[in-house]
Write an enzyme that holds these catalytic residues in place. Structure first.
Site, PDB file in Angstrom:
ATOM      1  N   GLU A   1       0.822  -1.207   0.000  1.00 22.91           N
ATOM      2  CA  GLU A   1       0.000   0.000   0.000  1.00 22.91           C
ATOM      3  C   GLU A   1       0.859   1.262   0.000  1.00 22.91           C
ATOM      4  OE1 GLU A   1      -2.234  -3.002   2.677  1.00 22.91           O
ATOM      5  OE2 GLU A   1      -0.185  -2.630   1.987  1.00 22.91           O
TER       6      GLU A   1
ATOM      7  N   ALA B   1      14.346 -45.139  -6.792  1.00 23.89           N
ATOM      8  CA  ALA B   1      15.766 -45.430  -6.999  1.00 23.89           C
ATOM      9  C   ALA B   1      15.928 -46.925  -7.208  1.00 23.89           C
ATOM     10  CB  ALA B   1      16.587 -44.982  -5.788  1.00 23.89           C
TER      11      ALA B   1
ATOM     12  N   TRP C   1      19.205 -40.111 -13.388  1.00 29.73           N
ATOM     13  CA  TRP C   1      18.026 -39.343 -12.980  1.00 29.73           C
ATOM     14  C   TRP C   1      16.787 -40.094 -13.435  1.00 29.73           C
ATOM     15  CZ3 TRP C   1      18.748 -35.575  -9.623  1.00 29.73           C
ATOM     16  CH2 TRP C   1      19.952 -34.887  -9.615  1.00 29.73           C
TER      17      TRP C   1
ATOM     18  N   LEU D   1      10.516 -41.173   5.989  1.00 30.46           N
ATOM     19  CA  LEU D   1      10.093 -39.871   6.494  1.00 30.46           C
ATOM     20  C   LEU D   1       8.866 -39.364   5.736  1.00 30.46           C
ATOM     21  CD1 LEU D   1      10.586 -37.627   8.490  1.00 30.46           C
ATOM     22  CD2 LEU D   1      12.262 -36.635   6.914  1.00 30.46           C
TER      23      LEU D   1
END
Length: 367
Positions: free
Chosen positions: A61, A171, A179, A301
């Site tokens: 603002e 993986a 990759w 995790l």
């Protein structure tokens, strides 16, 4: 509905969309402050625009009012978030709008911050300014999902990023993973890191990949010094983080949850005692102004975050490849009944070269 009122709605929508566009300009630099944009309009023309570029600098603002000058008198301001009502590092924006003589203020989204929480709108109304709240609210909320959630609940907004093959593998059995997804998909990950205040990972990921988890390249950003780099938080319950790990090349941006280690303290690493994921997230939000969390971790995790219902959004990159049953799985939950399954709602699908990015939010079906 009259043509006049329809035209007025379209007019207001157009200018709020511009304010949202301006707010996005600060998406990599305002942390921990929210992204805010403002447009001041008079006689159908923009006379002032602004966005909040960085914590400690003027709010949106203020920039818009500076540009508008005397033309702000009797004008309409379109603001993506309720103007602040408190003195911090900058004066309250609501007071600035009053002093400039605005006739009307249209706000996209209320601010749940207890220091604001309706007080900004109240200041404007008490000064005789006409105020509307809620225009383009859904889009405006997307600008500050973490800030809004943290202010309301004391918990950050958590994004879980995963990348896998068509058969849900991340993986090979040996750990080889470079990759699975394309360079285009990996580049896209940089954006999500850059809008996050912290990237959380596990010690196994650090030991396996010697990752840095920082922002190294962003589309459309030539100078990365303008980007507020996310902290990197390593969950290391047994104190195994090696001092030569690449992630410690910038130790002042690293956090570790695990047993206290003096050698990490000497480097300037912030350490947390071992605690539950829920307590850790609450600590990050309430004590360290970390409102947007990105989890980039292994199966254990990632699964823990999901099973404890701590994930607000999952960003899943899927490559058109098949790795086979001996490759490592994306998650390691052990369900025995259909009732245990975790379901998601698909909110976005984006093609990145040959890869697909899915954005999903958890939801509970009612039977």
């Amino acid at each position: 509905m009259s043509k006049f009122s329809q035209d007025s709605i379209q007019h207001d929508h157009r200018w709020m969309q511009r304010a949202i566009e301006l707010a996005r300009l600060g998406c990599y630099s305002t942390k921990p402050n929210p992204n805010v944009g403002c447009v001041i309009v008079k006689d159908g023309q923009s006379v002032g625009e602004g966005f909040h570029p960085q914590a400690g600098q003027p709010h949106a603002e203020v920039f818009a009012l500076r540009q508008a000058g005397k033309l702000a008198q009797g004008a309409t301001a379109y603001v993506t978030l309720e103007p602040c009502a408190h003195y911090g590092r900058t004066p309250p924006c609501a007071k600035g709008l009053v002093e400039a003589g605005l006739a009307k203020v249209i706000v996209a989204c209320s601010d749940p911050n207890p220091l604001v929480a309706g007080k900004g709108v109240q200041i404007l109304k008490e000064a005789g300014i006409y105020v509307e709240v809620g225009l383009c609210e859904t889009e405006a909320r997307q600008l500050n999902l973490g800030f809004l959630k943290a202010m309301s609940t004391g918990m950050p907004y958590v994004r879980l990023k995963v990348a896998s093959s068509l058969d849900g593998r991340t993986a090979m059995a040996s750990g080889e993973s470079k990759w699975i997804t394309s360079a285009l998909a990996r580049q896209d990950v940089q954006h999500w890191r850059a809008i996050s205040s912290v990237v959380i990972t596990g010690i196994e990921t650090v030991l396996a990949d010697d990752c840095q988890l920082n922002v190294r390249q962003l589309d459309g950003v030539a100078d990365l010094s303008t980007v507020v780099q996310p902290k990197r938080l390593v969950l290391d319950r047994q104190g195994r983080l090696p001092l030569h790990a690449k992630i410690l090349q910038q130790p002042e941006t690293v956090m570790v949850m695990g047993p206290f280690r003096q050698e990490l303290a000497d480097l300037g690493v912030l350490q947390f005692s071992i605690q539950s994921l829920t307590d850790l997230l609450h600590t990050l939000a309430t004590q360290h102004q970390i409102y947007d969390v990105m989890v980039e971790a292994g199966a254990t995790l990632s699964t823990a975050f999901l099973q404890q219902h701590l994930v607000d959004e999952m960003i899943s990159y899927v490559a058109p490849t098949f790795l086979g049953q001996t490759a490592r799985a994306m998650f390691n939950a052990d369900f025995t009944r259909m009732a245990e399954q975790l379901r998601f709602k698909l909110i976005d699908v984006t093609l990145l070269g040959n890869d697909v990015r899915l954005r999903l939010i958890p939801f509970q079906e009612t039977i």
